[in-house]
Design a protein around this motif. Sequence first.
Motif, PDB file in Angstrom:
ATOM      1  N   THR A 124      52.027 -26.820  70.656  1.00 13.38           N
ATOM      2  CA  THR A 124      50.715 -27.571  70.791  1.00 13.38           C
ATOM      3  C   THR A 124      49.513 -26.356  70.177  1.00 13.38           C
ATOM      4  OG1 THR A 124      51.483 -29.298  72.617  1.00 13.38           O
ATOM      5  CG2 THR A 124      48.927 -28.790  71.545  1.00 13.38           C
ATOM      6  N   VAL A 125      49.994 -25.483  70.142  1.00 14.81           N
ATOM      7  CA  VAL A 125      49.323 -24.091  70.344  1.00 14.81           C
ATOM      8  C   VAL A 125      49.873 -24.121  68.641  1.00 14.81           C
ATOM      9  CG1 VAL A 125      49.715 -21.787  69.938  1.00 14.81           C
ATOM     10  CG2 VAL A 125      49.167 -22.396  71.805  1.00 14.81           C
ATOM     11  N   PHE A 126      51.169 -24.175  68.228  1.00  9.76           N
ATOM     12  CA  PHE A 126      51.855 -24.415  67.040  1.00  9.76           C
ATOM     13  C   PHE A 126      50.969 -25.480  65.913  1.00  9.76           C
ATOM     14  CE2 PHE A 126      54.387 -25.696  63.813  1.00  9.76           C
ATOM     15  CZ  PHE A 126      54.437 -24.536  62.585  1.00  9.76           C
ATOM     16  N   ILE A 127      50.949 -26.349  66.498  1.00  7.99           N
ATOM     17  CA  ILE A 127      50.622 -27.387  65.514  1.00  7.99           C
ATOM     18  C   ILE A 127      48.985 -27.160  65.162  1.00  7.99           C
ATOM     19  CG2 ILE A 127      49.839 -30.066  66.007  1.00  7.99           C
ATOM     20  CD1 ILE A 127      51.982 -30.455  67.122  1.00  7.99           C
ATOM     21  N   VAL A 128      48.020 -26.473  66.157  1.00 10.64           N
ATOM     22  CA  VAL A 128      47.168 -26.052  65.640  1.00 10.64           C
ATOM     23  C   VAL A 128      46.738 -24.597  65.219  1.00 10.64           C
ATOM     24  CG1 VAL A 128      44.739 -25.018  66.961  1.00 10.64           C
ATOM     25  CG2 VAL A 128      45.677 -26.848  68.659  1.00 10.64           C
ATOM     26  N   LEU A 129      47.273 -24.338  64.695  1.00 10.74           N
ATOM     27  CA  LEU A 129      47.231 -23.113  63.997  1.00 10.74           C
ATOM     28  C   LEU A 129      48.023 -23.308  62.738  1.00 10.74           C
ATOM     29  CD1 LEU A 129      48.704 -20.055  65.985  1.00 10.74           C
ATOM     30  CD2 LEU A 129      46.427 -19.934  65.380  1.00 10.74           C
ATOM     31  N   ALA A 130      48.782 -24.828  62.781  1.00 13.05           N
ATOM     32  CA  ALA A 130      49.483 -25.315  61.452  1.00 13.05           C
ATOM     33  C   ALA A 130      48.409 -25.977  61.129  1.00 13.05           C
ATOM     34  CB  ALA A 130      51.064 -25.742  61.328  1.00 13.05           C
ATOM     35  N   TYR A 131      47.767 -26.787  61.297  1.00 13.94           N
ATOM     36  CA  TYR A 131      46.741 -27.125  60.489  1.00 13.94           C
ATOM     37  C   TYR A 131      45.194 -26.688  59.980  1.00 13.94           C
ATOM     38  CZ  TYR A 131      47.296 -32.421  60.926  1.00 13.94           C
ATOM     39  OH  TYR A 131      47.713 -33.136  61.178  1.00 13.94           O
ATOM     40  N   TYR A 132      45.356 -25.429  61.309  1.00 16.10           N
ATOM     41  CA  TYR A 132      44.319 -24.864  60.441  1.00 16.10           C
ATOM     42  C   TYR A 132      44.332 -23.607  59.181  1.00 16.10           C
ATOM     43  CZ  TYR A 132      40.390 -24.963  64.621  1.00 16.10           C
ATOM     44  OH  TYR A 132      39.279 -24.993  65.445  1.00 16.10           O
ATOM     45  N   ILE A 133      45.561 -23.273  59.379  1.00 20.89           N
ATOM     46  CA  ILE A 133      45.849 -22.176  58.067  1.00 20.89           C
ATOM     47  C   ILE A 133      46.108 -23.089  56.941  1.00 20.89           C
ATOM     48  CG2 ILE A 133      47.817 -21.373  57.474  1.00 20.89           C
ATOM     49  CD1 ILE A 133      48.585 -19.934  60.119  1.00 20.89           C
ATOM     50  N   LEU A 134      46.646 -24.451  57.032  1.00 22.83           N
ATOM     51  CA  LEU A 134      46.393 -25.545  56.035  1.00 22.83           C
ATOM     52  C   LEU A 134      45.567 -26.037  55.772  1.00 22.83           C
ATOM     53  CD1 LEU A 134      50.160 -26.270  56.581  1.00 22.83           C
ATOM     54  CD2 LEU A 134      49.551 -24.785  54.672  1.00 22.83           C
ATOM     55  N   LEU A 135      44.253 -25.839  56.195  1.00 19.81           N
ATOM     56  CA  LEU A 135      42.934 -26.657  55.748  1.00 19.81           C
ATOM     57  C   LEU A 135      42.157 -26.108  54.912  1.00 19.81           C
ATOM     58  CD1 LEU A 135      42.253 -27.793  59.828  1.00 19.81           C
ATOM     59  CD2 LEU A 135      43.345 -29.348  57.462  1.00 19.81           C
ATOM     60  N   PRO A 136      41.786 -27.360  53.728  1.00 24.61           N
ATOM     61  CA  PRO A 136      40.649 -27.515  53.326  1.00 24.61           C
ATOM     62  C   PRO A 136      39.359 -26.041  53.514  1.00 24.61           C
ATOM     63  CG  PRO A 136      39.994 -29.126  54.193  1.00 24.61           C
ATOM     64  CD  PRO A 136      41.661 -28.208  54.424  1.00 24.61           C
ATOM     65  N   PRO A 137      39.022 -25.061  52.980  1.00 26.64           N
ATOM     66  CA  PRO A 137      37.949 -24.606  53.433  1.00 26.64           C
ATOM     67  C   PRO A 137      36.594 -24.921  53.899  1.00 26.64           C
ATOM     68  CG  PRO A 137      38.277 -24.074  51.480  1.00 26.64           C
ATOM     69  CD  PRO A 137      39.379 -25.100  51.656  1.00 26.64           C
ATOM     70  N   ARG A 138      36.558 -25.853  54.863  1.00 25.58           N
ATOM     71  CA  ARG A 138      35.598 -25.651  55.564  1.00 25.58           C
ATOM     72  C   ARG A 138      35.813 -25.529  56.949  1.00 25.58           C
ATOM     73  NH1 ARG A 138      32.590 -30.438  52.129  1.00 25.58           N
ATOM     74  NH2 ARG A 138      30.940 -30.060  52.760  1.00 25.58           N
ATOM     75  N   ILE A 139      34.991 -25.168  58.076  1.00 29.39           N
ATOM     76  CA  ILE A 139      35.221 -25.244  59.579  1.00 29.39           C
ATOM     77  C   ILE A 139      34.601 -26.335  60.286  1.00 29.39           C
ATOM     78  CG2 ILE A 139      33.114 -24.228  59.466  1.00 29.39           C
ATOM     79  CD1 ILE A 139      34.739 -22.059  60.600  1.00 29.39           C
ATOM     80  N   ILE A 140      33.585 -27.018  60.103  1.00 32.94           N
ATOM     81  CA  ILE A 140      33.172 -27.764  61.175  1.00 32.94           C
ATOM     82  C   ILE A 140      33.788 -28.801  61.864  1.00 32.94           C
ATOM     83  CG2 ILE A 140      31.158 -29.283  61.777  1.00 32.94           C
ATOM     84  CD1 ILE A 140      30.076 -26.711  61.343  1.00 32.94           C
ATOM     85  N   MET A 141      33.941 -29.842  60.546  1.00 34.06           N
ATOM     86  CA  MET A 141      34.571 -30.714  61.507  1.00 34.06           C
ATOM     87  C   MET A 141      36.996 -30.617  61.497  1.00 34.06           C
ATOM     88  SD  MET A 141      34.278 -33.121  57.618  1.00 34.06           S
ATOM     89  CE  MET A 141      34.955 -34.981  58.103  1.00 34.06           C
ATOM     90  N   PRO A 142      36.909 -29.814  61.022  1.00 33.29           N
ATOM     91  CA  PRO A 142      38.481 -29.873  61.424  1.00 33.29           C
ATOM     92  C   PRO A 142      38.297 -28.944  62.647  1.00 33.29           C
ATOM     93  CG  PRO A 142      38.223 -28.147  59.555  1.00 33.29           C
ATOM     94  CD  PRO A 142      37.094 -28.947  59.333  1.00 33.29           C
ATOM     95  N   PHE A 143      37.123 -27.735  62.942  1.00 39.45           N
ATOM     96  CA  PHE A 143      36.665 -27.249  64.262  1.00 39.45           C
ATOM     97  C   PHE A 143      36.677 -28.140  65.556  1.00 39.45           C
ATOM     98  CE2 PHE A 143      33.828 -25.389  67.573  1.00 39.45           C
ATOM     99  CZ  PHE A 143      35.026 -23.860  68.013  1.00 39.45           C
TER     100      PHE A 143
END
Length: 383
Positions: A124-143
């Motif tokens: 689960t931690v890996f999934i969270v980090l993977a999404y953060y690393i590959l997400l667009p440079p916007r912070i609110i919605m993914p956070f």
Amino acid sequence: MDKLNFMGEFKDSALEDSFQRDKWPSVRFRLLFLYLVTIVAYIACGYSHYGDLGPGAEFHTILLGSLSACLLGSFAFILLWADKVSRRVQYFCMSLCMFSVMAAESLELLVKFSDIGSLSVPVTVFIVLAYYILLPPRIIMPFIASVCGSVLYLSVLATVLPVQSSSFLNSACYLVLANIFGAFFLYTFGRSLRREYAAMEDLKKLVAVDELTGVCSRRRVLEAGDCIFKSALRFNNKLSVLMMDIDHFKKVNDDHGHCVGDEVLKETASRCSDVLREVDHFGRLGGEEFLVILPHSGVHDGIKVAERLRSCVRERMFKVGESYLPVSVSIGVAELRGHGDFKSLIQEADEQLYRAKKCGRDLVCPASLKIVRQVQSNEVSVK
């Protein structure tokens, strides 16, 4: 002054939107990859769960969660592949997919805890980090999506399952750290990208805009002119260019200083810009010389525009300190007629400018006619 707000985005909404449009192709590619991996992973997991649990109620429960995440990822993938909806909708779908993955992992934890136990936490931690690393440079919605998913996972771990407090605290620490480091990466990475983008935009402005007058730079107006020239040749459109020069500008600098000369240049450019159309291109070639490109305009249209430019400069004195300074311009006009390239068209307009200077200045000289002089305020005659 820093152009970024506390979230690491541009304070100027127009600049932020321009940045998002510029980065969208790479963001789109990363999201497509992320969705594809999610779809493939949950299809493979479905087969794995069947091998572990068999065709029973527990398998059907996990399969429901996996299919939900897989179908949502497939829907988001199709939307993104078609690229027909707004980026805001795409970001929302991305956040929803992120939460659905965390929900599917929570459901798997609920059903298979006796088999996987705390081993599911690193995944689960890996999934969270993977999404953060590959997400667009916007912070609110993914956070928000990641935090909500993490809270759901920890709630299942704390309230439904018989887990020791130490194991729960370890799991909570892992997920909290994953969100902190992921959000920090997204924040710093986004700021770096935006600062680089802002620096590039400033550099483009330096190249495209004349710093003193605010009109097009020499390079920009010549590049635009070359493109317009080729288009006019291809589609048989009219095209005229004006070469404009401020009369006795050296004397202005000598008598009043270069600061006054700079003000004269800026005021001249400002007055002329107000006269021209949006489709016209107006740039400073250097010194006191300017170039005007008039698409879809013949020589007679060019003469009319040149007269308006000459009048708008001449009609009002330029204020210099407590005194007023008369300023005039000479303009050469040339129309596209059998020219081989844009340079030759400019050269012809330049020859007419020299002719206007030679004949007394404060004149408009067209290439195919003789000198055009304004006899009265609203009367133009051809000699």
